[in-house]
Design an enzyme around this catalytic site. Structure first.
Site: not given
Ligand code: HEM
Length: 146
Positions: A85, A95, A137
């Site tokens: 993130h 969020y 974060e």
């Molecule tokens: C509690 C809320 C959230 C959870 C549980 C979560 C969970 C995750 C997980 C499991 C991944 C994959 C991580 C990895 O491969 O290392 C990820 C990637 C990502 N998350 Fe989150 N996330 C949350 C909130 C957010 C928010 C608020 C945003 C922004 C809009 C966001 C944007 C992203 C992006 C852009 C990626 C990379 C995905 C890609 O490469 O296409 N996430 N997140």
């Protein structure tokens, strides 16, 4: 701390949400990218296409919900995600967007069984989960900025 009634309600929905995981995820991303195009650019759309990464977010939320009484138990896995993130500049203000869209997806997937009580419990649970992520974060951003 989430109240025990909410914990119970949230946990009661997890098996159904897991069974329909793909439906939740598909709905979630489509809806979020349509209504909040500003977040779409953060995501790697190639990964969206091959279906590998898209499942991760919803899955991680469900995993967190399963450990909602003690998120510390899954701190190490959350740490890994938090690093991703921070690399992508996910910020506190993003969020609520994810929360709103996720709640909507849960509502759609659960259908009639998504009572007001259940949705309220999920809203509270998501807030706890988001708070946990944001705190980690914040520390990472502080280190990065120094
Ligand atoms: C509690 C809320 C959230 C959870 C549980 C979560 C969970 C995750 C997980 C499991 C991944 C994959 C991580 C990895 O491969 O290392 C990820 C990637 C990502 N998350 Fe989150 N996330 C949350 C909130 C957010 C928010 C608020 C945003 C922004 C809009 C966001 C944007 C992203 C992006 C852009 C990626 C990379 C995905 C890609 O490469 O296409 N996430 N997140």
């Amino acid at each position: 701390m989430l109240d025990s009634k909410s914990v119970e309600l949230v946990k009661s929905t997890i098996p159904t949400l897991k069974t329909h995981g793909e439906e939740v995820t598909k709905y979630f991303y489509k809806d979020m990218f349509e209504r909040y195009p500003q977040v779409q650019s953060m995501f790697d759309m190639e990964k969206q296409k091959n279906g590998k990464q898209p499942k991760a977010l919803a899955k991680a939320v469900l995993n967190a919900a399963m450990h909602i009484e003690n998120l510390d138990e899954i701190r190490s896995s959350i740490n890994v995600i938090a690093h991703t993130h921070v690399k992508l500049n996910v910020r506190e203000e993003h969020y609520p967007i994810v929360g709103e869209c996720l709640l909507k997806a849960i509502k759609v997937v659960l259908g009639d069984s998504a009572t007001h009580e259940i949705l309220e419990a999920w809203e509270k649970a998501y807030r706890e989960i988001a708070r946990f992520y944001i705190a980690i974060e914040k520390q990472l951003y502080a280190k990065k900025d120094n």
